[in-house]
Structure formats: structure tokens, C-alpha cells
Design an enzyme around this catalytic site. Structure first.
Site, PDB file in Angstrom:
ATOM      1  N   LYS A   1       0.835  -1.210   0.000  1.00  0.00           N
ATOM      2  CA  LYS A   1       0.000   0.000   0.000  1.00  0.00           C
ATOM      3  C   LYS A   1       0.871   1.263   0.000  1.00  0.00           C
ATOM      4  CE  LYS A   1      -3.299   2.933   0.592  1.00  0.00           C
ATOM      5  NZ  LYS A   1      -4.171   3.289  -0.520  1.00  0.00           N
TER       6      LYS A   1
ATOM      7  N   CYS B   1      -3.677  10.213   1.663  1.00  0.00           N
ATOM      8  CA  CYS B   1      -2.822   9.073   1.307  1.00  0.00           C
ATOM      9  C   CYS B   1      -1.485   9.488   0.700  1.00  0.00           C
ATOM     10  CB  CYS B   1      -3.572   8.170   0.335  1.00  0.00           C
ATOM     11  SG  CYS B   1      -4.988   7.367   1.088  1.00  0.00           S
TER      12      CYS B   1
HETATM   13  N1  NAD Z   1     -10.079   8.206   2.024  1.00  0.00           N
HETATM   14  C1  NAD Z   1      -9.449   7.474   1.124  1.00  0.00           C
HETATM   15  O1  NAD Z   1      -9.609   7.684  -0.069  1.00  0.00           O
HETATM   16  C2  NAD Z   1      -8.531   6.326   1.538  1.00  0.00           C
HETATM   17  C3  NAD Z   1      -8.050   5.468   0.539  1.00  0.00           C
HETATM   18  C4  NAD Z   1      -7.253   4.404   0.920  1.00  0.00           C
HETATM   19  C5  NAD Z   1      -6.925   4.222   2.256  1.00  0.00           C
HETATM   20  N2  NAD Z   1      -7.393   5.083   3.212  1.00  0.00           N
HETATM   21  C6  NAD Z   1      -7.029   4.822   4.603  1.00  0.00           C
HETATM   22  O2  NAD Z   1      -8.160   4.351   5.308  1.00  0.00           O
HETATM   23  C7  NAD Z   1      -8.102   4.790   6.673  1.00  0.00           C
HETATM   24  C8  NAD Z   1      -9.382   5.531   6.992  1.00  0.00           C
HETATM   25  O3  NAD Z   1      -9.452   6.660   6.154  1.00  0.00           O
HETATM   26  P1  NAD Z   1     -10.785   7.498   5.975  1.00  0.00           P
HETATM   27  O4  NAD Z   1     -10.540   8.370   4.809  1.00  0.00           O
HETATM   28  O5  NAD Z   1     -11.971   6.601   5.968  1.00  0.00           O
HETATM   29  O6  NAD Z   1     -10.783   8.342   7.345  1.00  0.00           O
HETATM   30  P2  NAD Z   1     -11.949   9.277   7.920  1.00  0.00           P
HETATM   31  O7  NAD Z   1     -11.282  10.286   8.764  1.00  0.00           O
HETATM   32  O8  NAD Z   1     -12.862   9.686   6.811  1.00  0.00           O
HETATM   33  O9  NAD Z   1     -12.798   8.294   8.863  1.00  0.00           O
HETATM   34  C9  NAD Z   1     -12.267   7.662   9.970  1.00  0.00           C
HETATM   35  C10 NAD Z   1     -13.368   7.527  11.002  1.00  0.00           C
HETATM   36  O10 NAD Z   1     -12.838   6.755  12.084  1.00  0.00           O
HETATM   37  C11 NAD Z   1     -13.405   7.245  13.291  1.00  0.00           C
HETATM   38  N3  NAD Z   1     -12.594   6.745  14.403  1.00  0.00           N
HETATM   39  C12 NAD Z   1     -11.432   7.207  14.894  1.00  0.00           C
HETATM   40  N4  NAD Z   1     -10.985   6.416  15.890  1.00  0.00           N
HETATM   41  C13 NAD Z   1     -11.901   5.418  16.038  1.00  0.00           C
HETATM   42  C14 NAD Z   1     -11.998   4.288  16.891  1.00  0.00           C
HETATM   43  N5  NAD Z   1     -11.060   4.004  17.780  1.00  0.00           N
HETATM   44  N6  NAD Z   1     -13.087   3.506  16.775  1.00  0.00           N
HETATM   45  C15 NAD Z   1     -14.054   3.765  15.855  1.00  0.00           C
HETATM   46  N7  NAD Z   1     -13.994   4.822  15.013  1.00  0.00           N
HETATM   47  C16 NAD Z   1     -12.935   5.631  15.094  1.00  0.00           C
HETATM   48  C17 NAD Z   1     -13.421   8.738  13.107  1.00  0.00           C
HETATM   49  O11 NAD Z   1     -14.337   9.365  13.977  1.00  0.00           O
HETATM   50  C18 NAD Z   1     -13.822   8.848  11.618  1.00  0.00           C
HETATM   51  O12 NAD Z   1     -15.238   8.962  11.467  1.00  0.00           O
HETATM   52  C19 NAD Z   1      -6.858   5.653   6.793  1.00  0.00           C
HETATM   53  O13 NAD Z   1      -5.791   4.884   7.246  1.00  0.00           O
HETATM   54  C20 NAD Z   1      -6.595   6.065   5.352  1.00  0.00           C
HETATM   55  O14 NAD Z   1      -5.247   6.339   5.121  1.00  0.00           O
HETATM   56  C21 NAD Z   1      -8.202   6.122   2.871  1.00  0.00           C
END
Ligand code: NAD
Length: 407
Positions: free
Chosen positions: A206, A260
Site C-alpha cells: 500500500k 494518502c
Molecule cells: N479516504 C481514502 O480515499 C482512503 C483510501 C485508501 C486508504 N485510506 C485509509 O483508510 C483509513 C481511513 O481513512 P478514511 O478516509 O476513511 O478516514 P476518515 O477520517 O474519513 O474516517 C475515519 C473515522 O474513524 C473514526 N474513528 C477514529 N478512531 C476510532 C476508533 N477508535 N473507533 C471507531 N472509530 C474511530 C473517526 O471518527 C472517523 O469517522 C486511513 O488509514 C486512510 O489512510 C483512505
């Protein structure tokens, strides 16, 4: 039917919850943010993503999806919480996996032997092992009693619902059995290839994907400065160079943003600082491009002020980190606009995907077009395409004014 407990209902977790519900699973969505939980339970969404509103509304209405603040017993636990970075020594930001470890501790009391635990958050190498350790300390179950695997997400915002199903997935098990269990689960809703490996390899896969893009964009951004210096149109240059059958230069912009690509390369550099001069340089080149844009706009604003005999009005078009999304995380366009405001410029900011912003006053596109002396296109949002800009001073960092194929 499998019961899935998804931790984190953000850009990744919520669409995944909707897709799993549609595939026939019972989904318990968990988020520490009470507002998010309430919104989802109303069948609504708190992020911008095409068709997600309908998918979530349908899943909640059919009772396949409900949200709560704490985890409950389930067959599969899927962790999709943030993995930001924090400043570190020697100028290399360090990954922050606190949210991931907190999620691991949160599921420990409800875990049962035989459960599948999947980490989807983008994570530095070794995080899945730390998750297993955290779980074992809190629950007593080790990675022989549970199936623990890392499965990174590689969806494109704007196409998340389609790509969750169509993309190939890399599934890294802490044990070969965990990788197999992960493959069986993802096969219930994915049509792409499901490729098994170890957790550590999957973690680096990743990071590699996003670093590849960051390095390639840094090359394009560096070329854009060379072209500016030599009076050559960089987009024409890249379009022509890409006619070579083995060349594929990405496009330059006002920097690199998003959760990312602007973050993940640091996860590699932090783990191996002495082996990563190229990855680190790419990060610096891409951040440097934003500084160059700020200096250029300041210089153009000063020249306009001399010409007009009053401060120039600078239209900053786009604040998000990429076209047609509302996501401001690590956005270079937001950073540039903020710095121009801090420097005292008369900025008219426009972000069609947001209604307001806590610190920046937003203006309608029509107002910016009518009032700005200089139009700075930072993000190629759809509403910025095809505008009549004849006679206008334009500084186009994203190619949105060139999309008629004229270059
Ligand atoms: N957004 C993208 O396009 C994308 C693409 C690939 C990978 N990712 C990865 O996926 C992961 C999540 O990204 P995202 O964009 O969904 O983040 P985001 O910030 O949109 O959502 C994360 C959610 O997790 C919640 N949260 C935090 N701690 C928590 C806990 N202990 N228990 C339950 N909920 C909790 C937050 O309140 C938030 O609503 C990250 O590591 C990111 O790098 C994101």
C-alpha cells in the site's frame, strides 16, 4: 450471512459498510464520533461520495446496517480508522497509529476465537503485528486463535462504491490461514483478484503504491518549474512525451494532497530513513511546488497592484485536494489559499463542493469570476471547465482551462 463490525465510518468505512450490507451481511458500524453514529442511524451520510446516500439509506432502512459508539460481537471486525502523521526528528514525519491501536483495544472485549480481524487503515510496516499484540494483551487471544490480516484499501474517492467491488485486493495474513480467511470474506463482495501474502508485505504494498504516485507527480511538478523557466507548456510536453509506449508521466499540480499520497511516503521514510533519499526528495519537491505557487501569486498580485493602483483581488478556485470532492485533508490548494490570506492578500476563495469553511470565507464562482483581477485555478473541479476566460488574467495550476485539447 456474516455479522461484520466496522470500526471507523469515514470515507472508507461507511462505503464498505454499505457495500457489505448490500452483499447480504449484517453490518454494525462503529464510530467514536456520536454525530456520525446519529447521522448514519438516520440513514444519512456526512461525507460527499456519489450514490453513497442512497446505499446507506437502503442499508439502514432494511436494518442490514446500524451504527453505535462501541463494538459488539461479530464474525468479522474491520478497522478503517485514521492513520495520520505527526512531526518527527530530522524533518521526517512519523506515523501515528494510536487510532488503530485504540480500535484494537476496543474490540478485544467482544472478540471470540475464530473471529476474522481485518485492518484496512493505511499503516506502517509492523502495525498488524502490533494490533495482534494489543489484542492478545487485552483479550488473551493470540493470532493462532484469531484470523488477523491486513488488507489495504486502494479506492478512488468519487468512485468508491464501484472500486470497492472491482479492484484487486492484497490480503496479508499474520498466518497463511488468516490470509485464506480474508480471501474468503472479500470474495463475498469483491470481483477483483484477491491476492494473498504476508501482513508486512501487504503493508508495504500500500505504501509503495502511493509513493510511486508521489514520486511520479514530483517528477511532473519539477518539469513544470523547468517549463516555466524555459517558456514551454508543461501539459503539452507531458502529453507528447506520453506518446512514447513506455512513458507515463503524471500531471503536475499546485502540490500533492489528500490523506494518502501526501502522507504514506513518510511511513516508508520513517521506517528506513537512510534508504529513501528519492522518496523524501519527492515529498520535498511536491511541498516546494506549493511554496512556489504562493510566491508566484504574491509576485503577480504585486505587479497587478502597481498596474491598478489598488490591491488586486485574487480569485482562488478550489480548496479540496483533488477535483470534484469536498475532502480538504492535506490539501495544497487550502494551504496556498490560507497562506495568501495570512500574507494579507485580497483573496476571493471558491470551493463549489463546500457550503462554508471555518476560517475561509467562500464565494460563489460567479462572484469570483466577476470580481477577481487574477484567477488562480488550483483544483480542476468540473464547474471550472469550459469557462469563457477571454481577456482574463489566469494562473492555471491544474490544466482546467486547457481541457479543450488546445495544447
Ligand atoms: N479516504 C481514502 O480515499 C482512503 C483510501 C485508501 C486508504 N485510506 C485509509 O483508510 C483509513 C481511513 O481513512 P478514511 O478516509 O476513511 O478516514 P476518515 O477520517 O474519513 O474516517 C475515519 C473515522 O474513524 C473514526 N474513528 C477514529 N478512531 C476510532 C476508533 N477508535 N473507533 C471507531 N472509530 C474511530 C473517526 O471518527 C472517523 O469517522 C486511513 O488509514 C486512510 O489512510 C483512505
Amino acid at each position: 450471512m456474516t455479522t461484520c463490525c466496522i470500526l471507523g465510518l469515514g470515507y472508507i468505512g461507511l462505503p464498505t459498510a454499505a457495500v457489505l450490507a448490500r452483499a447480504g451481511h449484517r453490518v454494525i458500524g462503529v464510530d467514536v464520533n456520536a454525530q456520525v453514529v446519529a447521522t448514519v442511524n438516520e440513514g444519512c451520510i456526512h461525507i460527499v461520495e456519489p450514490d453513497l446516500d442512497q446505499a446507506v439509506a437502503a442499508a439502514v432502512a432494511s436494518r442490514a446496517l446500524s451504527a453505535q459508539l462501541t463494538p459488539a460481537t461479530a464474525d468479522v471486525f474491520l478497522i478503517a480508522v485514521p492513520t495520520p502523521f505527526r512531526s518527527g526528528a530530522d524533518g521526517i514525519p512519523q506515523p501515528n497509529i494510536d487510532y488503530v491501536l485504540a480500535a484494537a483495544r476496543a474490540i478485544a472485549p467482544v472478540l471470540r476465537p475464530g473471529n476474522l480481524v481485518l485492518l484496512e487503515s493505511t499503516s506502517p510496516v509492523g502495525t498488524t503485528e502490533q494490533v495482534a499484540q494489543e489484542i492478545e494483551e487485552a483479550s488473551g487471544f493470540n493470532s493462532e486463535q484469531l484470523y488477523i490480516a491486513y488488507c489495504p484499501e486502494r479506492v478512488l474517492p468519487g468512485r468508491i462504491l464501484q472500486e470497492l467491488i472491482s479492484n484487486d485486493r492484497v490480503i496479508g495474513g499474520l498466518t497463511p490461514e488468516a490470509a485464506k480467511a480474508g480471501q474468503a470474506f472479500y470474495a463475498s463482495f469483491c470481483q477483483g483478484e484477491l491476492l494473498a501474502t504476508t501482513a508486512r508485505t501487504a503493508e508495504l504494498v500500500k505504501l509503495t503504491e502511493n509513493s510511486f504516485r508521489d514520486v511520479n507527480i514530483a517528477f511532473a511538478n519539477e518539469l513544470s518549474l523547468v517549463c516555466d523557466h524555459l517558456g514551454i507548456n508543461v501539459r503539452e510536453l507531458i502529453r507528447l512525451a506520453n506518446h512514447h509506449p513506455r512513458v507515463n508521466v503524471l500531471q503536475p499540480g499546485c502540490g500533492v494532497g489528500g490523506h494518502c499520497i501526501a502522507v504514506d511516503p513518510w511511513f516508508i521514510a520513517a521506517a528506513a530513513p537512510h534508504c529513501t533519499p528519492l522518496i523524501q526528495a519527492a515529498r520535498h519537491v511536491n511541498d516546494g511546488k506549493s511554496r512556489w505557487v504562493i510566491e508566484q501569486v504574491q509576485a503577480r498580485a504585486a505587479a497587478l497592484e502597481d498596474q491598478l493602483g489598488r490591491p488586486a483581488r485574487i480569485g482562488c478556485l478550489g480548496l479540496a485536494f483533488k477535483p470534484d470532492v469536498d475532502d480538504l485533508r492535506e490539501s495544497p490548494a487550502l494551504h496556498i489559499t490560507t497562506e495568501l490570506l495570512v500574507a494579507g492578500l485580497n483573496v476571493l476563495a471558491c470551493e463549489p463542493n463546500l457550503t462554508d469553511h471555518p476560517t475561509i470565507k467562500l464565494h460563489a464562482l460567479e462572484q469570483v469570476l466577476a470580481e477577481a483581477d487574477l484567477l488562480v485555478f488550483l483544483v480542476a473541479h468540473s464547474p471550472f471547465k469550459g469557462l469563457d476566460l477571454s481577456g482574463r488574467q489566469v494562473f492555471d495550476l491544474c490544466g482546467v482551462t486547457e481541457q479543450d485539447g488546445s495544447v
